[in-house]
Write a protein that holds these residues in place. Structure first.
Motif, mmCIF file in Angstrom:
data_model
loop_
_atom_site.group_PDB
_atom_site.id
_atom_site.type_symbol
_atom_site.label_atom_id
_atom_site.label_comp_id
_atom_site.label_asym_id
_atom_site.label_seq_id
_atom_site.Cartn_x
_atom_site.Cartn_y
_atom_site.Cartn_z
ATOM 1 N N TYR A 187 -40.280 -58.548 -6.235
ATOM 2 C CA TYR A 187 -40.818 -59.882 -6.530
ATOM 3 C C TYR A 187 -40.222 -60.489 -7.804
ATOM 4 O O TYR A 187 -40.122 -61.707 -7.925
ATOM 5 N N LYS A 188 -39.802 -59.671 -8.740
ATOM 6 C CA LYS A 188 -39.245 -60.186 -9.998
ATOM 7 C C LYS A 188 -37.947 -60.964 -9.775
ATOM 8 O O LYS A 188 -37.548 -61.755 -10.619
ATOM 9 N N ASP A 189 -37.298 -60.750 -8.631
ATOM 10 C CA ASP A 189 -36.046 -61.430 -8.313
ATOM 11 C C ASP A 189 -36.241 -62.701 -7.490
ATOM 12 O O ASP A 189 -35.265 -63.335 -7.097
#
Length: 98
Positions: A18-20
């Motif tokens: 999700y951080k990307d």
């Protein structure tokens, strides 16, 4: 250009990274541009869908190609809706009314 609303759900692969998600959205925008389409906006949402994208494409084939390219990456599953603006709907109504 035609407007499309794409509803997206993260796969297990997509949510685990999700951080990307904002970078992936930038990459998707670049891929759309190569196809002659445009990412108008993206929204991250609560509820049954994780993201909503507004896309403009010259035709259904281009919009479908974009969805296939995006889905093949394995981060999301898509549902795409052809959307009609006010003026387009007036034209549709005029045709239907005869």
């Amino acid at each position: 250009m035609a407007t499309y609303i794409t509803l997206l759900n993260w796969t297990e692969q997509g949510v685990s990274a999700y951080k990307d998600t904002t970078k992936r959205t930038e990459d998707f925008s670049a891929a759309l541009n190569k196809l002659g389409a445009r990412l108008v906006d993206t929204y991250w949402t609560d509820g049954p869908y994780d993201l909503v994208c507004i896309i403009e494409a010259p035709d259904d084939e281009t919009a479908t190609a974009a969805s296939l390219q995006l889905g093949a990456l394995g981060n999301v599953r898509t549902t795409t809706l052809r959307a009609f603006g006010r003026e387009e709907m007036r034209g549709i109504i005029a045709k239907a009314a005869g």
